[in-house]
Design an enzyme around this catalytic site. Structure first.
Site, PDB file in Angstrom:
ATOM      1  NE  ARG A 192       1.624  39.591  38.748  1.00 61.34           N
ATOM      2  CZ  ARG A 192       0.945  39.788  39.790  1.00 61.34           C
ATOM      3  NH1 ARG A 192       0.635  40.568  40.779  1.00 61.34           N
ATOM      4  NH2 ARG A 192       0.788  38.546  40.560  1.00 61.34           N
TER       5      ARG A 192
ATOM      6  CG  ASN B 270       5.007  35.713  44.991  1.00 56.47           C
ATOM      7  OD1 ASN B 270       6.008  35.256  45.528  1.00 56.47           O
ATOM      8  ND2 ASN B 270       3.828  36.224  45.426  1.00 56.47           N
ATOM      9  NE  ARG B 271       1.399  33.038  40.844  1.00 56.66           N
ATOM     10  CZ  ARG B 271       1.158  34.002  41.703  1.00 56.66           C
ATOM     11  NH1 ARG B 271       2.054  34.392  42.405  1.00 56.66           N
ATOM     12  NH2 ARG B 271      -0.039  34.703  41.600  1.00 56.66           N
TER      13      ARG B 271
ATOM     14  CG  HIS C 179       2.663  40.518  47.481  1.00 56.17           C
ATOM     15  ND1 HIS C 179       2.986  40.284  46.136  1.00 56.17           N
ATOM     16  CD2 HIS C 179       3.467  39.747  48.345  1.00 56.17           C
ATOM     17  CE1 HIS C 179       3.825  39.465  46.114  1.00 56.17           C
ATOM     18  NE2 HIS C 179       4.380  39.002  47.320  1.00 56.17           N
TER      19      HIS C 179
ATOM     20  CD  GLU D 275      -2.116  40.488  47.722  1.00 55.07           C
ATOM     21  OE1 GLU D 275      -1.951  41.514  47.090  1.00 55.07           O
ATOM     22  OE2 GLU D 275      -1.460  39.177  47.461  1.00 55.07           O
TER      23      GLU D 275
ATOM     24  CE1 TYR E 199      -2.953  36.788  40.439  1.00 61.28           C
ATOM     25  CE2 TYR E 199      -4.883  37.067  41.555  1.00 61.28           C
ATOM     26  CZ  TYR E 199      -3.533  36.978  41.804  1.00 61.28           C
ATOM     27  OH  TYR E 199      -2.674  36.702  42.612  1.00 61.28           O
TER      28      TYR E 199
HETATM   29 ZN   LIG Z   1       1.900  40.997  44.436  1.00 59.83          ZN
END
Ligand SMILES: [Zn+2]
Length: 288
Positions: free
Chosen positions: A54, A61-62, A103, A163, A273
């Site tokens: 990832r 992506n943060r 994504h 997504e 997550y």
């Molecule tokens: Zn992603």
């Protein structure tokens, strides 16, 4: 008017659908029908793609909040984010009219378009997508101002995410690839239609508005005491009512939903997550 569009894959290096679509479009060119647009294809995180992970140091992506973009962090993705912000943005004064960031999710979310604002442009986009791809889900994440999101797509004047799931990390499934490609086509088709003023009178549509995250139940030692109940697993965006089971505890008991009813759970058991112990996110149904 939408002129410059950036389509980005590989923001997460193990989400293969966008990576493969971008490689194919780089190899064979953007489909000719979008010739009026200036479309740039980009793979965001080469190192993570090579490593099939990832991210290397931190979630790319943060990284795109104003605070993170202005600090001097040496983390690989922080450095990369500052480069990408110059290339695509800069955020707040962007040279790119629309950033589409692609994504995958391990959750069974099908083809989902994530929009960050219910302004006129994104409402028209949502309606157009539902009209041309009725099976697509629209997820509205407007819990905070667009500028405060850390997402890569916020470097554009406008930005959205595709997504698609469920697809395991690092794996390419044909069905998921096809949905990704189809939604990318619909979004580029929307840009053409929007520029011609053809999207102002589309019928209203229903979208899911992000609520909040729900965590796995944990014991005092931080270990989980339950897993996602089989009746909730893969039931992304299906209405969840109070009293229906959400967790199966390892002692054999069940935990039922006691929150908003109905809610529309999504990102159920998303692998990325798991380290945060996020079990799923809730949503309400709203009309745009
Ligand atoms: Zn992603």
């Amino acid at each position: 008017m939408i002129q410059s569009v950036a389509i980005v894959g590989g923001t997460h290096g193990n989400e293969t659908s966008g990576i493969q679509l971008l490689r194919n479009w780089q190899k064979w060119g953007i489909p000719a029908q979008y010739g009026e647009l200036s479309v740039a294809c980009m793979l965001a995180n080469d190192a993570a793609i090579q490593a099939n992970v990832r991210f290397m140091d931190e979630d790319l992506n943060r990284q795109f909040t104003p605070a993170r973009l202005s600090n001097e962090s040496a983390a690989k993705e922080a450095v990369l984010a500052r480069q990408l912000n110059q290339q695509l943005g800069p955020k707040g004064q962007s040279k790119t009219d629309l950033v589409i960031d692609i994504h995958n999710t391990t959750s069974a979310m099908g083809a989902t378009l994530i929009i960050l604002s219910a302004d006129e442009f994104h409402v028209q986009m949502a309606r157009y997508v539902k009209q041309h791809m009725p099976e697509a889900n629209i997820l509205l994440e407007d819990e905070k101002p667009v500028s405060e999101h850390g997402y890569l797509c916020t470097t554009g004047k406008r930005g959205v995410m595709i997504e698609v799931g469920g697809q395991p990390q690092g794996v390419l499934k044909e069905e998921v690839y096809q949905l990704t490609e189809a939604l990318a086509h619909v979004l580029l088709g929307f840009c053409l239609a929007y520029n011609k003023g053809k999207t102002a009178t589309l019928p209203e549509c229903e979208v899911y508005r992000l609520g909040h995250e729900v965590s796995f139940p944990l014991e005092d030692n931080g270990q989980r005491s339950a897993m996602i109940h089989h009746k909730l697993q893969d039931a992304d965006f299906a209405p969840l009512l109070a009293g229906q089971p959400v967790f199966k505890c390892f002692d054999g008991s069940e935990i039922v939903w006691e929150g908003e009813s109905p809610t529309y759970p999504h990102f159920i058991n998303e692998a990325a997550y798991a380290r945060l112990h996020v079990a799923f996110a809730t949503a309400s149904l709203v009309t745009l």
